[in-house]
Design an enzyme around this catalytic site. Structure first.
Site, PDB file in Angstrom:
ATOM      1  N   ASP A 188      -7.145   2.139   4.596  1.00 35.46           N
ATOM      2  CA  ASP A 188      -8.195   1.153   4.863  1.00 35.46           C
ATOM      3  C   ASP A 188      -9.015   1.426   6.119  1.00 35.46           C
ATOM      4  O   ASP A 188      -9.730   0.550   6.599  1.00 35.46           O
ATOM      5  CB  ASP A 188      -7.611  -0.265   4.937  1.00 35.46           C
ATOM      6  CG  ASP A 188      -6.999  -0.702   3.606  1.00 35.46           C
ATOM      7  OD1 ASP A 188      -7.527  -0.288   2.561  1.00 35.46           O
ATOM      8  OD2 ASP A 188      -5.998  -1.440   3.630  1.00 35.46           O
ATOM      9  N   VAL A 237       0.842  -1.202   0.000  1.00 42.61           N
ATOM     10  CA  VAL A 237       0.000   0.000   0.000  1.00 42.61           C
ATOM     11  C   VAL A 237       0.875   1.249   0.000  1.00 42.61           C
ATOM     12  O   VAL A 237       0.588   2.227  -0.703  1.00 42.61           O
ATOM     13  CB  VAL A 237      -0.960   0.007   1.207  1.00 42.61           C
ATOM     14  CG1 VAL A 237      -1.749   1.311   1.257  1.00 42.61           C
ATOM     15  CG2 VAL A 237      -1.915  -1.183   1.139  1.00 42.61           C
ATOM     16  N   PRO A 291      10.866   0.054   8.866  1.00 41.63           N
ATOM     17  CA  PRO A 291      12.060  -0.790   9.003  1.00 41.63           C
ATOM     18  C   PRO A 291      12.379  -1.481   7.690  1.00 41.63           C
ATOM     19  O   PRO A 291      11.461  -1.807   6.915  1.00 41.63           O
ATOM     20  CB  PRO A 291      11.662  -1.786  10.092  1.00 41.63           C
ATOM     21  CG  PRO A 291      10.171  -1.797  10.080  1.00 41.63           C
ATOM     22  CD  PRO A 291       9.747  -0.425   9.688  1.00 41.63           C
ATOM     23  N   GLY A 334      10.421  -4.566   6.397  1.00 37.36           N
ATOM     24  CA  GLY A 334       9.026  -4.462   5.969  1.00 37.36           C
ATOM     25  C   GLY A 334       8.850  -3.824   4.608  1.00 37.36           C
ATOM     26  O   GLY A 334       7.716  -3.532   4.210  1.00 37.36           O
TER      27      GLY A 334
END
Length: 215
Positions: A137, A48, A68, A71
């Protein structure tokens, strides 16, 4: 007693109100928000966040990305390397000081992380600092939404469902894009060049530069 201000509003008997666009409450104010060279904080590095980066880089924003290294989505990592001059990368989790140190320099805050608690904390802090924020979201925690955008040169067409149906918005956007003339972007560039020439020939004679219309 002060006079009722509505009593001062004139009547227009020759006007036909049925020609005015109808009001449909509950929508969003769709704007072309200029963030060129303005600082936008993006928290998250997943898929996203990669999508958000496309929007921000296309708008020439100055981006601070906080996530990080573990990720990062491959596309996010690619954007970091290819747009290093436009993105300041902070390789760690978000900290409150990322916003509180110099909030006046921040135009927008975006979160795209799989941590509802952390997202809400960022949202709450942003609101306390008076910063517009979008939590991916989570429509109730969004001051603005990202629509489905078709881009062809200077032309940008956005379809928004106010956060209700992103996939449906994408489908509608594709149908609109397929219906557009093939060389529409070239035509728009030429119209822009013509407007520039007209402004030089007759300064102040052209109508305003805003694109305004309601269907």
């Amino acid at each position: 007693m002060a006079e009722d201000p509505l009593a001062l509003v004139p009547d227009f008997p020759d006007e036909d109100p049925s020609t005015y666009p109808p009001i449909q409450p509950g929508g969003s104010l769709i704007l072309a928000w200029q963030v060129r060279n303005k600082r936008v904080v993006l928290v998250g590095g997943g898929n996203v966040a990669a999508t958000r980066l496309v929007h921000l880089l296309s708008a020439s924003a100055s981006i601070t990305l906080i996530a990080p290294p573990s990720g990062l989505h491959p596309e996010t990592a690619y954007r970091l390397k290819t747009h290093a001059s436009q993105i300041t990368y902070i390789p760690r989790n978000f900290q409150p000081t990322d916003l509180t140190t110099s909030p006046s320099t921040i135009s927008l805050v975006l979160t795209a992380i799989d941590d509802p608690v952390a997202s809400t904390e960022i949202y709450t802090l942003s609101k306390q600092l008076g910063l517009p924020v979008n939590v991916a979201d989570v429509p109730p925690e969004c001051d603005f939404y990202f629509g489905s955008v078709h881009r062809d040169g200077p032309l940008q067409v956005m379809v928004s469902t106010n956060g209700n149906g992103p996939k449906l918005a994408a489908m509608i956007r594709r149908r609109i894009a397929d219906s557009l003339p093939r060389d529409i972007s070239t035509a728009i560039v030429r119209v822009g060049e013509l407007r520039g020439k007209l402004r030089k020939l007759a300064p102040g004679k052209e109508e305003g530069g805003e694109e305004d219309g309601v269907d």
